[in-house]
Write an enzyme that holds these catalytic residues in place. Structure first.
Site, PDB file in Angstrom:
ATOM      1  N   GLY A   1       7.863   1.854   4.684  1.00 39.66           N
ATOM      2  CA  GLY A   1       8.041   0.558   4.047  1.00 39.66           C
ATOM      3  C   GLY A   1       9.058  -0.340   4.713  1.00 39.66           C
ATOM      4  O   GLY A   1       9.172  -1.512   4.373  1.00 39.66           O
TER       5      GLY A   1
ATOM      6  N   ARG B   1       0.710   8.343  12.597  1.00 41.80           N
ATOM      7  CA  ARG B   1       0.515   7.064  13.268  1.00 41.80           C
ATOM      8  C   ARG B   1       0.544   5.976  12.196  1.00 41.80           C
ATOM      9  O   ARG B   1       0.316   6.239  11.018  1.00 41.80           O
ATOM     10  CB  ARG B   1      -0.833   7.040  13.995  1.00 41.80           C
ATOM     11  CG  ARG B   1      -0.941   8.040  15.141  1.00 41.80           C
ATOM     12  CD  ARG B   1      -2.221   7.796  15.918  1.00 41.80           C
ATOM     13  NE  ARG B   1      -2.454   8.797  16.941  1.00 41.80           N
ATOM     14  CZ  ARG B   1      -1.899   8.796  18.149  1.00 41.80           C
ATOM     15  NH1 ARG B   1      -1.045   7.827  18.465  1.00 41.80           N
ATOM     16  NH2 ARG B   1      -2.177   9.727  19.030  1.00 41.80           N
TER      17      ARG B   1
ATOM     18  N   THR C   1      -0.573   0.939   8.101  1.00 49.94           N
ATOM     19  CA  THR C   1      -0.290  -0.448   7.715  1.00 49.94           C
ATOM     20  C   THR C   1       0.959  -0.983   8.405  1.00 49.94           C
ATOM     21  O   THR C   1       1.270  -2.159   8.267  1.00 49.94           O
ATOM     22  CB  THR C   1      -0.103  -0.554   6.191  1.00 49.94           C
ATOM     23  OG1 THR C   1       0.982   0.306   5.799  1.00 49.94           O
ATOM     24  CG2 THR C   1      -1.361  -0.119   5.455  1.00 49.94           C
TER      25      THR C   1
ATOM     26  N   THR D   1       6.056   7.007  13.827  1.00 53.32           N
ATOM     27  CA  THR D   1       6.857   7.791  14.770  1.00 53.32           C
ATOM     28  C   THR D   1       6.002   8.341  15.902  1.00 53.32           C
ATOM     29  O   THR D   1       6.431   8.375  17.056  1.00 53.32           O
ATOM     30  CB  THR D   1       7.577   8.934  14.037  1.00 53.32           C
ATOM     31  OG1 THR D   1       8.453   8.381  13.045  1.00 53.32           O
ATOM     32  CG2 THR D   1       8.404   9.770  14.998  1.00 53.32           C
TER      33      THR D   1
ATOM     34  N   ASP E   1      -1.352   3.984  -3.043  1.00 51.77           N
ATOM     35  CA  ASP E   1      -0.349   4.981  -2.656  1.00 51.77           C
ATOM     36  C   ASP E   1       0.081   5.721  -3.918  1.00 51.77           C
ATOM     37  O   ASP E   1       1.196   5.577  -4.396  1.00 51.77           O
ATOM     38  CB  ASP E   1       0.841   4.297  -1.983  1.00 51.77           C
ATOM     39  CG  ASP E   1       1.722   5.293  -1.234  1.00 51.77           C
ATOM     40  OD1 ASP E   1       1.277   6.436  -1.019  1.00 51.77           O
ATOM     41  OD2 ASP E   1       2.849   4.927  -0.869  1.00 51.77           O
TER      42      ASP E   1
ATOM     43  N   SER F   1       1.293  14.907  -0.030  1.00 53.61           N
ATOM     44  CA  SER F   1       1.077  14.615   1.385  1.00 53.61           C
ATOM     45  C   SER F   1       2.303  14.971   2.214  1.00 53.61           C
ATOM     46  O   SER F   1       2.210  15.651   3.244  1.00 53.61           O
ATOM     47  CB  SER F   1       0.745  13.123   1.547  1.00 53.61           C
ATOM     48  OG  SER F   1       0.772  12.733   2.894  1.00 53.61           O
TER      49      SER F   1
END
EC number: 2.4.2.57
Length: 508
Positions: free
Chosen positions: A170, A197, A200, A205, A258, A266
């Site tokens: 974010g 990857r 949005t 990283t 989300d 996750s």
């Protein structure tokens, strides 16, 4: 029934194109399932049917390239096609849609079917939406986490502790793993960092590390590299670690869903699967982040900690300032260059360095390497001594990159546009969402040289005409698009100390 195979260059993992008359003979309609069997090796998969009256003749079957990866068919071979049973997982998804609680066995059945492509994208979206509208409780989250781990590869190290770190995202420019991982590894701890990857964002990283080295490795290779040099920074999607998670994320993307429970599962499934028993979670808090208030951040932190306890993992969370970007760079090349400069000895930007050593310090304290309250200083000492740079070069080399790379070797895109302050005043707001959008319009993360370089940050007094930020792009049309569409975004707001003048009634 047997049909002649035609391989279609379509990447969808589970699909087949049939003439509508053949589909009728089999007894299926659009969206129904069939079982595909390779007679040569008895390999079988389930595929979702699409019918056509013109693209396939009778007696032929268009097998999607993504489906054929598991069948190993060649053009012209025969394939056997049968009507497939309806998976039980659909009943469990419907149960969740109706507000029911899923058992451990029901959750595992759903996730197995996700991994084995037994349910369609639409059906997976239904599960995601049901879990969003009817949130998973902590027991369901634990079931989901364990199911994700069980249906993928796992890494088991011979010794502990194994450290890991994750940011819920974010905030643009959040490149701290490029410092945290080598600092922790240089201390003698192991940190097998699997990363994502950007979906949005302007650079995950894995996107950043790929500027310097290969990031696609198997779980076994990740373990071997970690044993040799102490750490890795790789793309989790290539490891087959918690593979269901990657498929869920892809279906969440169009709706920007989300769901809290799925996010917890996750993150923790991937940490659990790499063998981590000490985990630091970065929770950025700010008006334009996923967590707008400290209260919400503390609630999320407690949930991460509870889930960790259920899994036998020690978790600590850091609520970090998320109202502005981390550092001054946004986009793969720009962020990597900034990280290398700090590793090489630069003492700015302070926000980037302070956040990195603070999170690394928490991990050092959790492991017992540093006494409580001294971890950040120990991390700073490792960074300042050059040990973190040396370790980072080892990580780059073992992942196939050039260990001699320097910050000046990493260049931004050749096309640029400077955005100047429209008036004198203070920078009163930086909109993270708008900054990320602008960087993506310029081409990030796909174009590694695309992104934004900030010249000043929130609270800075700036004069009219002075630069606020520069947009970089590798392609001129991308830059033009970013400049044109960016005029409506207002990513950086400048205001004077005088906001307005309210006259007396006699002057109105």
């Amino acid at each position: 029934m047997k049909y002649s195979v035609r391989i279609l260059d379509i990447a969808t993992r589970s699909g087949i194109l049939l003439n509508y008359l053949d589909a009728r003979n089999i007894g299926v309609l659009d969206g129904d399932r069939v079982q595909l069997i390779n007679p040569k090796n008895s390999l079988a998969v389930t595929a979702v049917v699409t019918t056509t009256s013109t693209l396939e003749g009778q007696g032929t079957a268009g097998v999607y390239r993504g489906t054929n990866r598991r069948l190993n068919l060649t053009e012209g071979e025969e394939i056997e096609i049968r009507e497939a049973d309806r998976p039980a997982s659909l009943d469990f998804i419907k149960k969740k849609m109706d507000g029911g609680r899923l058992t451990k066995e029901e959750t595992l059945t759903i996730i197995k079917d996700v991994v084995n492509d037994e349910i369609s994208a639409a059906e997976l979206t239904a599960f995601i939406t049901a879990s969003y509208i009817n949130p998973l409780d902590m027991e369901e989250v634990e079931h989901l986490t364990r199911a994700m781990v069980e249906t993928g590869e796992r890494i088991k190290f011979a010794s502990r502790p194994i450290v890991d770190k994750h940011s819920i995202g974010g905030v643009p420019g959040n490149k701290i793993s490029l410092l945290v991982v080598p600092i922790i590894a240089a201390s003698g701890l192991k940190i097998p960092k699997t990363s994502s990857r950007a979906i949005t964002g302007a650079g995950g990283t894995a996107d950043l590390m790929e500027v310097l080295a290969n990031v696609e490795f198997s779980a076994r290779e990740v373990q071997e590299m970690t044993e040799k040099v102490g750490g890795t920074i790789v793309w989790g999607g290539a490891t087959n670690i918690a593979p269901a998670d990657d498929r869920i994320i892809l279906q969440e993307y169009p709706f920007k869903i989300d769901a809290r429970g799925q996010m917890l599962a996750s993150v923790m499934a991937k940490k659990y699967a790499v063998g981590a028993n000490l985990v630091v979670i970065d929770i950025p808090v700010g008006s334009h982040t996923k967590v707008p208030t400290v209260q919400e951040g503390r609630k999320l932190a407690r949930e991460f900690i509870e889930l960790g306890e259920r899994l036998g993992m020690k978790v600590e969370c850091a609520l970090t300032y998320g109202d502005i970007p981390v550092g001054y760079s946004i986009g793969p090349n720009l962020e990597v260059r900034e990280a290398l400069r700090v590793l090489e000895g630069a003492t700015e930007p302070n926000s980037f360095i302070q956040k990195s050593v603070s999170l690394a310090g928490i991990a050092l304290e959790m492991s017992g390497k540093a006494a409580r309250g001294t971890g950040a200083q120990m991390a700073q000492d490792i960074l300042s001594s050059g040990k973190a740079l040396e370790k980072f070069r080892q990580i780059i080399e073992i992942q196939g990159g050039d260990p001699k790379v320097k910050s000046e070797d990493i260049l931004p895109g050749e096309h640029q546009f400077v955005v100047n302050a429209p008036a004198s005043g203070y920078i009163v707001e930086m909109n993270n969402v708008s900054l990320i959008t602008l960087a993506r319009l310029a081409g990030a993360p796909h174009d590694r040289g695309a992104g934004i370089l900030l010249h000043a940050k929130k609270g800075t007094l700036i004069k009219a005409g002075e630069p606020l930020f520069t947009i970089y792009a590798e392609r001129e049309w991308r830059l033009q698009k970013a400049v044109e569409e960016g005029r409506h975004l207002v990513p950086v707001l400048v205001e004077g100390m005088l906001l307005d003048r309210v006259p007396s009634q006699s002057e109105v």
